[in-house]
Design an enzyme around this catalytic site. Structure first.
Site, mmCIF file in Angstrom:
data_model
loop_
_atom_site.group_PDB
_atom_site.id
_atom_site.type_symbol
_atom_site.label_atom_id
_atom_site.label_comp_id
_atom_site.label_asym_id
_atom_site.label_seq_id
_atom_site.Cartn_x
_atom_site.Cartn_y
_atom_site.Cartn_z
ATOM 1 N N HIS A 23 31.830 65.072 -21.441
ATOM 2 C CA HIS A 23 30.420 65.426 -21.645
ATOM 3 C C HIS A 23 29.929 66.104 -20.371
ATOM 4 O O HIS A 23 29.920 65.500 -19.299
ATOM 5 C CB HIS A 23 29.618 64.151 -21.935
ATOM 6 C CG HIS A 23 28.297 64.420 -22.590
ATOM 7 N ND1 HIS A 23 28.178 65.031 -23.824
ATOM 8 C CD2 HIS A 23 27.027 64.158 -22.192
ATOM 9 C CE1 HIS A 23 26.906 65.126 -24.162
ATOM 10 N NE2 HIS A 23 26.183 64.603 -23.180
ATOM 11 N N LYS A 167 20.669 68.070 -29.474
ATOM 12 C CA LYS A 167 20.142 68.296 -28.126
ATOM 13 C C LYS A 167 21.229 68.896 -27.257
ATOM 14 O O LYS A 167 22.344 68.373 -27.191
ATOM 15 C CB LYS A 167 19.640 66.982 -27.535
ATOM 16 C CG LYS A 167 19.389 67.044 -26.039
ATOM 17 C CD LYS A 167 18.637 65.841 -25.569
ATOM 18 C CE LYS A 167 19.083 65.425 -24.180
ATOM 19 N NZ LYS A 167 18.293 64.305 -23.674
ATOM 20 N N LYS A 169 22.473 70.283 -23.492
ATOM 21 C CA LYS A 169 22.259 70.249 -22.045
ATOM 22 C C LYS A 169 22.270 71.672 -21.499
ATOM 23 O O LYS A 169 23.069 72.505 -21.930
ATOM 24 C CB LYS A 169 23.366 69.424 -21.371
ATOM 25 C CG LYS A 169 23.219 67.933 -21.608
ATOM 26 C CD LYS A 169 22.087 67.380 -20.767
ATOM 27 C CE LYS A 169 21.940 65.878 -20.928
ATOM 28 N NZ LYS A 169 20.751 65.369 -20.224
ATOM 29 N N ASP A 198 17.712 70.153 -22.877
ATOM 30 C CA ASP A 198 17.367 69.297 -21.739
ATOM 31 C C ASP A 198 17.846 69.985 -20.466
ATOM 32 O O ASP A 198 19.038 70.214 -20.295
ATOM 33 C CB ASP A 198 18.046 67.928 -21.886
ATOM 34 C CG ASP A 198 17.614 66.950 -20.796
ATOM 35 O OD1 ASP A 198 16.820 67.332 -19.907
ATOM 36 O OD2 ASP A 198 18.073 65.788 -20.840
ATOM 37 N N GLU A 224 13.138 69.481 -22.859
ATOM 38 C CA GLU A 224 13.045 68.237 -22.098
ATOM 39 C C GLU A 224 13.167 68.536 -20.606
ATOM 40 O O GLU A 224 14.068 69.258 -20.174
ATOM 41 C CB GLU A 224 14.172 67.300 -22.552
ATOM 42 C CG GLU A 224 14.216 65.965 -21.823
ATOM 43 C CD GLU A 224 15.234 65.018 -22.456
ATOM 44 O OE1 GLU A 224 15.600 65.202 -23.630
ATOM 45 O OE2 GLU A 224 15.663 64.089 -21.761
ATOM 46 N N ASP A 249 11.172 63.268 -19.043
ATOM 47 C CA ASP A 249 12.220 62.248 -18.895
ATOM 48 C C ASP A 249 12.261 61.776 -17.440
ATOM 49 O O ASP A 249 11.695 60.732 -17.109
ATOM 50 C CB ASP A 249 13.572 62.805 -19.355
ATOM 51 C CG ASP A 249 14.662 61.743 -19.349
ATOM 52 O OD1 ASP A 249 14.338 60.563 -19.132
ATOM 53 O OD2 ASP A 249 15.850 62.079 -19.553
ATOM 54 N N LYS A 273 13.170 55.100 -21.937
ATOM 55 C CA LYS A 273 14.501 54.535 -21.707
ATOM 56 C C LYS A 273 14.336 53.217 -20.978
ATOM 57 O O LYS A 273 13.630 53.163 -19.962
ATOM 58 C CB LYS A 273 15.342 55.461 -20.817
ATOM 59 C CG LYS A 273 15.673 56.820 -21.404
ATOM 60 C CD LYS A 273 16.472 57.636 -20.404
ATOM 61 C CE LYS A 273 16.820 59.005 -20.953
ATOM 62 N NZ LYS A 273 17.455 59.865 -19.937
ATOM 63 N N GLU A 327 17.950 59.422 -29.164
ATOM 64 C CA GLU A 327 19.263 60.029 -28.890
ATOM 65 C C GLU A 327 20.252 58.904 -28.579
ATOM 66 O O GLU A 327 21.096 59.029 -27.712
ATOM 67 C CB GLU A 327 19.171 61.028 -27.742
ATOM 68 C CG GLU A 327 18.560 60.434 -26.494
ATOM 69 C CD GLU A 327 18.545 61.370 -25.290
ATOM 70 O OE1 GLU A 327 18.905 62.544 -25.428
ATOM 71 O OE2 GLU A 327 18.183 60.892 -24.203
HETATM 72 MN MN MN Z 1 16.995 63.823 -20.207
#
Ligand code: MN
Length: 374
Positions: A23, A167, A169, A198, A224, A249, A273, A327
């Protein structure tokens, strides 16, 4: 009379879990995910478990699983051993008085306290947190900062299997090249599914002002954390500039952050979170601010295994303000987990289990297999 849950011991274990695929973040690529398993035992022999996880190292918040282990072992565990689970909020406040910051470490231990207390009471954690508002939560599929063909193939397969949004990155490439990459991806995906990006704070205000409208025009429907965590001015201006929502975030960790962001309308959506905020109690307070301000919340992830994912899900399913899905896909990214049975993901939704505490038991053989040696 119900036990008060006298805490006898706290045990921590680092566990290296294999991923199903690498990832890729802005500056690092995760190939395994190490989590800190925290287990609390009471005088009655009840064991509660919690997890500390960050997305592939200390780049996100400064904490790593190794710092979490040290902070829990040396500083947080002595504060709760001898205490009673029936006084959980008081134990948690004591952690803040004696240890600054280290929110992910506090969350790991706090989760274990919640799990143990719910197991003593014989109820699912969601019941202890006020009861369920929903039984399932939608799960966005997240993909790293990879090439368009790789991203599109995986995204279309996940959209097909029921995930309602994807989503992506960004930030691993120079901004203009990154936007060109995204335009290519969005041309294939945006007609078929919701596409979110994001940036993990990669762009300054000028870059974001110049390039985010292009992402919006390409069909991206949420951005994001485009600018750095501290730059609330930039978030406020970008939220005013764009038609699509801006989600906070990294800028949103404490309930105070929530108050500031809400008062300035600097975010249209909050990423909630438990890890970054120091646990379930703090996340509850942030959700209350969001609720009061009419700001929808999204259940974010630090890429936790099934254990940490369940802790987040148990809370998110109690909160009416979490109207923007989640997510909570961490376990789906992993090739194996620590739980005795896998989480119930169906049709793009995570279904909350009914068992006591977090809802699913740990698998001791798997823990022994993946535990990092001394
Ligand atoms: Mn984030």
């Amino acid at each position: 009379m119900t036990s008060l849950g006298l805490i006898e011991s706290v045990r921590t274990t680092l566990v290296d879990l294999p991923l199903a695929r690498p990832h890729r973040f802005r500056d690092t690529t995760m190939v395994t995910q190490t989590v800190l398993l925290v287990r609390v035992r009471t005088d009655d022999g009840v064991v509660g478990a919690g997890e500390g996880a960050v997305p592939g190292g200390p780049w996100w918040s400064g904490e790593s699983v190794e710092t979490m282990k040290l902070i829990v072992d040396h500083y947080l565990a002595p504060l709760v051993v001898g205490g009673e689970l029936s006084r959980l909020p008081a134990l948690r406040a004591r952690m803040d008085r004696l240890v600054a910051a280290n929110e992910f470490a506090k969350c790991a231990l706090e989760t274990a306290l919640w799990d143990a207390w719910a197991r003593i009471l014989g109820v699912p954690l969601a019941s202890l947190l006020g009861g369920r508002f929903r039984d399932t939560i939608p799960v966005t599929w997240a993909i790293g900062a990879d090439d368009p063909d790789v991203v599109v193939e995986e995204a279309l397969a996940k959209a097909e299997s029921g995930h309602a949004s994807i989503k992506l990155k960004m930030g691993a490439q120079p901004p203009d090249a990154d936007v060109a990459r995204l335009e290519k991806i969005a041309a294939s995906l945006a007609p078929k599914t919701s596409v979110r990006v994001d940036l993990n704070g990669a762009w300054d205000l000028l870059t974001a002002t110049r390039l985010l409208p292009r992402l919006q025009d390409a069909g991206v429907d949420l951005v994001e954390q485009p600018s750095p965590a501290h730059d609330v001015d930039a978030l406020e201006r970008l939220a005013a500039l764009l038609r699509i929502p801006v989600m906070a975030d990294e800028s949103l960790r404490t309930d105070h952050d929530a108050l500031v962001l809400a008062a300035r309308r600097a975010a249209d959506v909050f990423s909630l979170k438990i890890g970054k905020s120091g646990g379930l109690l703090a996340a509850q307070r942030i959700a209350a601010v969001a609720h009061a301000a009419g700001i929808p919340c999204h259940g974010g992830t630090g890429i936790e295994s099934g254990l940490g994912t369940l802790a987040g899900a148990q809370l998110m399913c109690t909160l009416p303000a979490v109207t923007y899905g989640s997510e909570l896909f961490g376990p789906l990214l992993m090739a194996d987990d620590l739980l005795a049975e896998p989480l119930d993901y169906r049709d793009g939704l995570l279904h909350l289990p009914d068992g006591p505490g977090l809802g699913i038991d740990l698998d001791e053989d798997r823990i022994a297999h993946y535990a990092r040696g001394p």
